[in-house]
Motif scaffolding. Sequence first.
Motif, short mmCIF file in Angstrom:
data_model
loop_
_atom_site.label_atom_id
_atom_site.label_comp_id
_atom_site.label_asym_id
_atom_site.label_seq_id
_atom_site.Cartn_x
_atom_site.Cartn_y
_atom_site.Cartn_z
N VAL A 1 40.69 31.15 38.50
CA VAL A 1 40.00 31.94 37.72
C VAL A 1 41.18 32.78 36.91
O VAL A 1 42.24 33.07 36.94
CB VAL A 1 39.56 33.22 38.78
CG1 VAL A 1 38.93 34.45 38.17
CG2 VAL A 1 38.55 32.52 39.61
N ASP A 2 40.67 33.16 35.73
CA ASP A 2 41.47 33.45 34.63
C ASP A 2 41.22 35.17 34.69
O ASP A 2 39.77 35.53 34.40
CB ASP A 2 40.91 33.27 33.27
CG ASP A 2 41.84 33.99 32.15
OD1 ASP A 2 42.22 35.05 32.39
OD2 ASP A 2 42.09 33.16 31.05
N MET A 3 42.11 36.05 35.03
CA MET A 3 41.58 37.45 35.41
C MET A 3 41.26 38.09 34.25
O MET A 3 40.61 39.30 34.58
CB MET A 3 43.17 38.15 36.23
CG MET A 3 43.26 37.51 37.53
SD MET A 3 44.55 38.41 38.45
CE MET A 3 45.86 38.09 37.70
N SER A 4 41.69 37.62 33.20
CA SER A 4 41.33 38.57 32.02
C SER A 4 40.01 38.24 31.49
O SER A 4 39.37 39.12 30.87
CB SER A 4 42.48 38.13 30.76
OG SER A 4 42.44 36.75 30.34
N THR A 5 39.40 37.17 31.77
CA THR A 5 38.13 36.79 31.40
C THR A 5 37.08 36.76 32.44
O THR A 5 35.69 36.87 32.32
CB THR A 5 38.05 35.65 30.52
OG1 THR A 5 38.41 34.45 31.38
CG2 THR A 5 39.24 35.56 29.37
N GLY A 6 37.54 36.29 33.59
CA GLY A 6 36.65 35.92 34.84
C GLY A 6 36.13 34.65 34.98
O GLY A 6 35.67 34.16 35.87
N ALA A 7 36.67 33.64 33.92
CA ALA A 7 36.25 32.29 33.81
C ALA A 7 36.79 31.65 34.73
O ALA A 7 38.03 31.95 35.30
CB ALA A 7 36.39 31.66 32.52
N GLY A 8 36.24 30.69 35.59
CA GLY A 8 36.73 29.75 36.73
C GLY A 8 36.55 28.36 36.52
O GLY A 8 35.70 28.05 35.77
N SER A 9 37.48 27.57 36.98
CA SER A 9 37.25 25.96 36.93
C SER A 9 37.74 25.40 38.28
O SER A 9 38.51 26.11 38.99
CB SER A 9 38.29 25.49 35.90
OG SER A 9 39.51 25.86 35.94
N VAL B 1 42.20 30.57 43.23
CA VAL B 1 43.47 31.10 42.63
C VAL B 1 43.41 31.78 41.68
O VAL B 1 42.51 31.36 40.70
CB VAL B 1 44.22 29.46 42.40
CG1 VAL B 1 45.59 29.76 41.78
CG2 VAL B 1 44.28 28.64 43.51
N TYR B 2 43.96 32.74 41.31
CA TYR B 2 43.80 33.79 40.02
C TYR B 2 45.27 33.20 39.18
O TYR B 2 46.46 33.00 39.43
CB TYR B 2 44.14 34.93 40.46
CG TYR B 2 43.04 35.50 41.21
CD1 TYR B 2 41.86 35.76 40.67
CD2 TYR B 2 42.97 35.72 42.66
CE1 TYR B 2 40.69 36.05 41.23
CE2 TYR B 2 41.72 36.14 43.48
CZ TYR B 2 40.63 36.26 42.63
OH TYR B 2 39.64 36.75 43.47
N ARG B 3 45.02 32.82 37.98
CA ARG B 3 46.02 32.38 36.88
C ARG B 3 47.06 33.65 36.74
O ARG B 3 46.58 34.65 36.54
CB ARG B 3 45.40 31.81 35.57
CG ARG B 3 46.18 31.28 34.70
CD ARG B 3 45.48 30.75 33.55
NE ARG B 3 44.41 29.73 34.05
CZ ARG B 3 42.98 29.53 33.21
NH1 ARG B 3 42.99 29.95 31.99
NH2 ARG B 3 42.29 28.68 33.74
N GLY B 4 48.07 33.22 36.86
CA GLY B 4 49.23 34.15 36.57
C GLY B 4 49.76 34.93 37.97
O GLY B 4 50.44 35.80 37.80
N ALA B 5 48.89 34.59 39.03
CA ALA B 5 49.35 35.31 40.25
C ALA B 5 49.62 34.12 41.34
O ALA B 5 48.36 33.75 41.91
CB ALA B 5 48.26 36.25 40.88
N ASP B 6 50.60 33.99 41.65
CA ASP B 6 51.06 32.92 42.63
C ASP B 6 50.95 33.48 44.15
O ASP B 6 51.68 34.31 44.52
CB ASP B 6 52.60 32.48 42.32
CG ASP B 6 52.93 31.32 43.26
OD1 ASP B 6 51.96 30.59 43.82
OD2 ASP B 6 54.17 31.03 43.61
#
Length: 390
Positions: A106-114, A73-78
């Motif tokens: 995944v945070d698209m601006s940083t690439g970090a994921g949880s 899942v990309y944060r900010g993109a549903d």
Amino acid sequence: MITTGITPSFVRGAAELETTARGLRPHRLPTWVRTRFPDPQLLMAEGQPSGVRLVLTTTAEVLEVVVHPSRVVYRGADRPRGSLDLVVDGELLQSDELTGGSYTEVDMSTGAGSLVDGPSHVGVFRGLPAGPKVVEIWLPHNESVELVELRTDAPVLPHRSDKPVWLHHGSSISHGSNAATPSQIWPAVAARAGGVELHNLGLGGSALVDPLTAQVMRDSPADFISVKLGINVVNMDSMRLRSFVPAVHGFLDTIREGHPETPLVLISPIFCGIHEDTPGPGAFDPASFGADQVKFIATGSPDGVAAGQLTLRVIREALASLVSRRAEDPNLHYLDGLSLYGAADAESHPLPDALHPDTVSHRLIGERFAEYAFADEGPFGQVNAAETVS
């Protein structure tokens, strides 16, 4: 209800089935590829079972299938969830949207994921037609799943088909991006129209003329083959013209080692306005973050073409020329991707994210490919007719 464990005999379209604590996880590339080249994008794409389905015969009128989905899942993109499609005797009857499962955000601006864990999904299909029938459960094209069990109100048996096998490789468009459900991706549409068994190696972001993929295709059973190349090479800016053309020759040569006379169609890219005359790399459009639809942009410059950078227009010309120079292979055919989806189609059915077709356009592409390939005089027509007669 009768509970049936899902065994390999029920699964069609996968290269391998990995045994997990929950059940079976389909893979579309074999272990040796995943071990030699564990690229995260490739592993995510091959683990999404595009074109993979459970196939069985039964008189059941109620069917439940238990799966455990996994997705990114990309944060900010549903992004829409995947689905299970119920196809009975070749007709799509029901779709069931997935719930639960595990996902990596995944945070698209940083690439970090949880990682977040959730419950398994139970797909419930009621009101199946009475009497004996062939049932297919098409697995999601955009989420990985573990197959747990089937529950039915009558016994089920694996179904084996004698239809010819169509082996296809392509990018995220062939993988099914932006199609609503798995049986509506364009290769599935074309396979139903052509009356063939689909083995789909559409690999999102990974149609990069990889030798490993060519070796998998060389070693896979196939009555006919198609390869759709170009868009990923452009939007990753991964090759120049000088390296692209010999790489495609080598890709085809490898396939021919295992399939020397099998009808093979090389397909160039469909229309994509952002990359027609502008090289990559492609990128998410920051202006679309937080909107209903994240879009893509091309970040290269048209001036780069003179130095060998690739655009879709350049690739179409190169692939057409390449096929003409392999005239010693009478079973190799070239299909211009613009005949499947061209500039006029982009006007009437725009690419929602500027890169991938929607469900309507997937159907259009699939129908057009079937009309071309499976026609009596088409590249697959005579083989299909011969197999059907036999």
